[in-house]
Design an enzyme around this catalytic site. Sequence first.
Site, PDB file in Angstrom:
ATOM      1  NE  ARG A 183      12.057 112.794  48.780  1.00  0.00           N
ATOM      2  CZ  ARG A 183      12.851 112.771  47.724  1.00  0.00           C
ATOM      3  NH1 ARG A 183      14.155 112.904  47.879  1.00  0.00           N
ATOM      4  NH2 ARG A 183      12.368 112.653  46.513  1.00  0.00           N
ATOM      5  CG  ASP A 252      17.501 116.399  50.780  1.00  0.00           C
ATOM      6  OD1 ASP A 252      18.572 116.435  51.410  1.00  0.00           O
ATOM      7  OD2 ASP A 252      17.398 116.816  49.617  1.00  0.00           O
ATOM      8  CG  ASN A 253      19.035 113.446  47.845  1.00  0.00           C
ATOM      9  OD1 ASN A 253      17.920 113.891  47.590  1.00  0.00           O
ATOM     10  ND2 ASN A 253      20.150 114.040  47.469  1.00  0.00           N
TER      11      ASN A 253
HETATM   12  P1  AMP Z   1      18.679 117.198  44.786  1.00  0.00           P
HETATM   13  O1  AMP Z   1      20.071 117.652  45.019  1.00  0.00           O
HETATM   14  O2  AMP Z   1      18.382 116.828  43.355  1.00  0.00           O
HETATM   15  O3  AMP Z   1      18.264 116.124  45.726  1.00  0.00           O
HETATM   16  O4  AMP Z   1      17.737 118.473  45.040  1.00  0.00           O
HETATM   17  C1  AMP Z   1      17.707 119.167  46.255  1.00  0.00           C
HETATM   18  C2  AMP Z   1      16.479 120.053  46.312  1.00  0.00           C
HETATM   19  O5  AMP Z   1      16.493 121.001  45.243  1.00  0.00           O
HETATM   20  C3  AMP Z   1      15.159 119.310  46.201  1.00  0.00           C
HETATM   21  O6  AMP Z   1      14.228 119.975  47.018  1.00  0.00           O
HETATM   22  C4  AMP Z   1      14.830 119.455  44.731  1.00  0.00           C
HETATM   23  O7  AMP Z   1      13.462 119.317  44.476  1.00  0.00           O
HETATM   24  C5  AMP Z   1      15.317 120.853  44.446  1.00  0.00           C
HETATM   25  N1  AMP Z   1      15.711 121.057  43.030  1.00  0.00           N
HETATM   26  C6  AMP Z   1      16.767 120.537  42.380  1.00  0.00           C
HETATM   27  N2  AMP Z   1      16.808 120.955  41.111  1.00  0.00           N
HETATM   28  C7  AMP Z   1      15.738 121.774  40.936  1.00  0.00           C
HETATM   29  C8  AMP Z   1      15.227 122.544  39.853  1.00  0.00           C
HETATM   30  N3  AMP Z   1      15.823 122.552  38.660  1.00  0.00           N
HETATM   31  N4  AMP Z   1      14.113 123.260  40.066  1.00  0.00           N
HETATM   32  C9  AMP Z   1      13.507 123.272  41.254  1.00  0.00           C
HETATM   33  N5  AMP Z   1      13.938 122.598  42.328  1.00  0.00           N
HETATM   34  C10 AMP Z   1      15.043 121.852  42.183  1.00  0.00           C
HETATM   35 MG    MG Z   2      16.789 115.122  46.202  1.00  0.00          MG
END
Ligand code: AMP
Ligand code: MG
Length: 495
Positions: A183, A252-253
């Site tokens: 990423r 990060d995405n």
């Molecule tokens: P995202 O918005 O899905 O890209 O997630 C952003 C960050 O939050 C990333 O580091 C994910 O791994 C973490 N994350 C999202 N949902 C969870 C969860 N339910 N438990 C642990 N980490 C999470």
């Molecule tokens: Mg993510």
Amino acid sequence: MNLNSLQFDNAWMRLPEAFYSRVTPTAWRNTRVLDVSPLGAAQLGLDLESDSIDPERLEALMAGRELLPGMTPIAQKYTGHQFGSYNPALGDGRGLLLGEAVTAQGPMDLHLKGAGQTPYSRFGDGRAVLRSSIREYLAGEAMSGLGIPTTTALAVAVNDERVMRERVEPGATLLRLSPSHARFGHFEWLYQRRKVEDMQTLLWHLIHRHRPEFAEADAPFEAFFADVVERTANLIAAWQAYGFVHAVMNTDNMSLLGLTLDYGPYAFMERYKPDWTPNHTDAGGRYAFEQQPGVGLWNLSVLAQSLTPLIDVERLREMLDEYEPTLQRAYAQLMRARLGLTARTDDASPGDSSLVADWLKLLEQHQVDFHNAFRALGRYRGDDDSRRALAEALEIAQDDTSLMAWLESYDQRLGEESRSHEARRCAMEAVNPCYVLRTHLVQDAIEAAAAGDSAPLQRMRERLASPFSRHDSDSGAWFLPPAVSAPPVCLSCSS
Ligand code: AMP
Ligand code: MG
């Protein structure tokens, strides 16, 4: 070939130790695989027809109970800008890179999303819910069906865990596939920590593994960054051409391979509204549909900044300058095809750009379904009958002056084409999907799956994977946006 005989070459583990943490997946209760994707299987060199995936093995893998020989699960460390602010505490918080399979097409990460807590979970529970897992599973199929670069998945599974979100939901896992999960945020992390040597190591890792042709270039790092710019521009052009809203374009995405990555509250836009986002938690519309090209550039600038210790700033600027024209060119080409216009040698073709812009204005003004509009236009033949049919399909009055004016320009432009209306219709149907990932239809498939019936999910996966040819037996409901009066499906970042 079967799942058990996959070979793994876990190259991320050869990077410095700070790049990851070894984590064992959490075992979930009573996991059931809901669907296996032929597309995902093919990406691993497996053939579902010849029974090469042992269901029990796959179930155990997706339950977090067993690994395949050669897997060494890790959580990757990265950081990123979320909604404009730098967050140093990111990383795989609920997904694990189980292993990197060796396939005829190159490396393929098997990443289990919903695998339990990791050192980067922060306050999260490490779990994934059925709704989001099915949404991500189908998104990979739909994007692949449209020819848009994306991560995919081998399978989606539900389990007996109860997961707390806005309400309690069934737990699930997704076995995600991608040539790499690298990423933009990986470089931001190294830059913030002034780890220039590690940054070089990562660049060489990515070049050798994914872009070996750049190893011989005069300036391999520059070639790599230019490639990320180009692929990101092409990716976002395709999102814009097909009405896809990612909705959480945090750095990060963003994939360094130019793939659509990390599906959350995404949606394909239905009634055309450029300032729309499906993400209810993005009140300011930072990641709204029309913002995406600009956000792509902003994200690339963050990546460029991170690479300043290794690449001359002036060169980075020059390469970033390529983003907009690349995106415009790719978008124009896709939209010309969607409107049934054969590409001209003159790339700029300003006449076509205004035809596209006016078409979109028309769709916006009348709140037309973005997807059906292109299919309906394919049936237009320049005569009164088909003009009437088009107006009806677009739900616009036949004598509407903006429609009449647009059709006049379109007729004129079609006059420059050498192919017949029939040939144009066929060409348009090959690029304008009739099956679209509509949020409310996916929601129905999710609810059926939660109630124990995964047939609608499987049917939808099949339709989205080849979205251009219509099955006569499908009812009209497949092809319609939700009624304006229907309550919207609520999507948020918390999934
Ligand atoms: P995202 O918005 O899905 O890209 O997630 C952003 C960050 O939050 C990333 O580091 C994910 O791994 C973490 N994350 C999202 N949902 C969870 C969860 N339910 N438990 C642990 N980490 C999470
Ligand atoms: Mg993510």
